[in-house]
Design an enzyme around this catalytic site. Structure first.
Site, PDB file in Angstrom:
ATOM      1  N   CYS A   1       7.355  29.671  -8.654  1.00 45.31           N
ATOM      2  CA  CYS A   1       6.677  31.110  -8.826  1.00 45.31           C
ATOM      3  C   CYS A   1       6.634  31.471 -10.189  1.00 45.31           C
ATOM      4  CB  CYS A   1       7.558  32.134  -8.091  1.00 45.31           C
ATOM      5  SG  CYS A   1       9.157  32.116  -8.373  1.00 45.31           S
TER       6      CYS A   1
ATOM      7  N   CYS B   1      13.956  34.457  -5.830  1.00 47.85           N
ATOM      8  CA  CYS B   1      12.950  35.382  -6.032  1.00 47.85           C
ATOM      9  C   CYS B   1      12.841  36.204  -4.631  1.00 47.85           C
ATOM     10  CB  CYS B   1      11.749  34.622  -6.509  1.00 47.85           C
ATOM     11  SG  CYS B   1      10.170  35.872  -6.174  1.00 47.85           S
TER      12      CYS B   1
END
Length: 371
Positions: free
Chosen positions: A199, A102
């Site tokens: 996340c 990410c």
């Protein structure tokens, strides 16, 4: 060029670290604006997804600070470049770290490009606990001053060029000081707890989430000697070194010691376990790392000594790193290390400087030099 003529776009997550980062940059005289990234398309009825709460908190913080907040949806980029990788790794029996991907694909690629091109930013800033310094004309990344919160492990894919364009205001502070500043400035995030979990999954149960995307494939649990001990619900739910959730009790050698996952036989769909945390099968003498990223973008041409982390919050491990002819690197530990896990990252350090890292392709149990 003074700070007053430089524009910084702060990645506002709705947490205390990015909130204080924005405040500190304002104090340093920068033109500061915020950007909230939506990276996951959740169901509005999803009790676990906090994206709307995070956006509301980011809006309140920006209002308190008197700065503009932009929003952008990177969900398509996230799915293509992070989530599909995450699923493929689990299918292959490995244990990926999507937060690293990410950072690589979203925060320091999509966000950085959008801020520069659409918002005319001179810099971006994030609430990561890392520091930067310039040496010999190139930027280096250092561990955060707060060793308990240091996040350099998750940022090893950054290049010196990324670091040149990014400010890390809280990297010079310890977490209690960050919360104190937020409280002093009346920021709504001052007491907000740190986010945990992957996340895009948030706080929800990992197993329930994964089952929505990958069909479970139950199979046998075997001891290292090949004795059948039970059944697992799917290799993807287990990682090396895992002790809990095996549901096989303290049988076999009657020692009563707990069982640990020591290997996965993906071809046979077998989970392999051993009894006792000192069992030699749990330990590795080294590893092979691939998909290397060096912060300097110059791969070391010859063997060198440094320290390595094979997971977050691990003590540094002294090691010898040797380049291989295929571009991978062989890492030999000074002492055996438990639960080295393919799919996770090996990150290299020289004192406080993060040199870079790569994906653990395989563990080495009996050391043979592979040049």
């Amino acid at each position: 060029m003074s700070n007053a003529s430089k524009k910084v776009i702060v990645g506002m997550s709705g947490g205390v670290d990015s909130s204080v980062s924005a405040y500190l940059l304002m104090q340093q005289g920068y033109q500061v604006e915020g950007l909230f990234m939506k990276n996951w398309e959740e169901d509005d009825t999803d009790e676990y997804c906090a994206a709307s709460d995070d956006l509301a908190d980011a809006e309140k913080v920006c209002e308190t600070l008197g700065i503009e907040l932009h929003t952008i949806n990177f969900a398509a980029e996230y799915w293509d470049n992070v989530f599909e990788y995450f699923l493929e790794e689990y299918k292959a029996g490995r244990t990926p770290n999507p937060d690293i991907m990410c950072n690589k694909e979203i925060k320091f690629k999509a966000f950085l490009e959008f801020a520069a091109e659409a918002l005319d930013a001179d810099y971006i800033a994030t609430g990561h606990y890392v520091r930067r310094q310039q040496r010999d004309g190139k930027w280096e990344m250092l561990r955060g001053l707060d060793s308990n919160k240091d996040q350099s492990y998750f940022l090893y894919t950054l290049s010196h060029e990324h670091i040149a364009q990014t400010l890390f205001p809280v990297g010079e502070l310890e977490k209690p000081e960050v919360r104190r500043i937020a409280e002093e400035q009346g920021l709504v995030t001052a007491d907000k707890k740190d986010s945990t979990g992957i996340c895009f999954i948030g706080e929800r149960k990992f197993k329930d989430f994964l089952q929505q995307y990958l069909p479970a494939k139950p199979g046998p649990i075997e001891s290292v000697e090949g004795e059948a001990l039970g059944e697992h619900e799917g290799l993807m739910y287990h990682t090396l070194g895992q002790r809990k959730g095996l549901h096989i009790g303290g049988m076999a050698d009657n020692s009563g010691e707990p069982w640990y996952v020591v290997d996965k036989d993906v071809e046979r769909n077998v989970l392999i376990v051993a009894q006792g945390k000192k069992h030699p099968r749990l330990y590795s003498q080294g590893l092979i790392a691939g998909q290397l990223h060096w912060v300097s973008r110059n791969a070391p041409p010859e063997a060198f000594d440094c320290t390595v982390k094979t997971r977050y919050r691990q003590q540094d491990i002294p090691c010898r790193v040797t380049p291989l002819s295929n571009g991978d690197f062989q890492v030999q530990f000074k002492e055996p290390v438990a639960a080295v896990t393919p799919g996770q990252s090996a990150v290299f350090y020289s004192d406080d400087v993060c040199l870079g890292g790569g994906i653990i392709e395989q563990r080495i149990t009996d050391f043979e030099v592979k040049l």
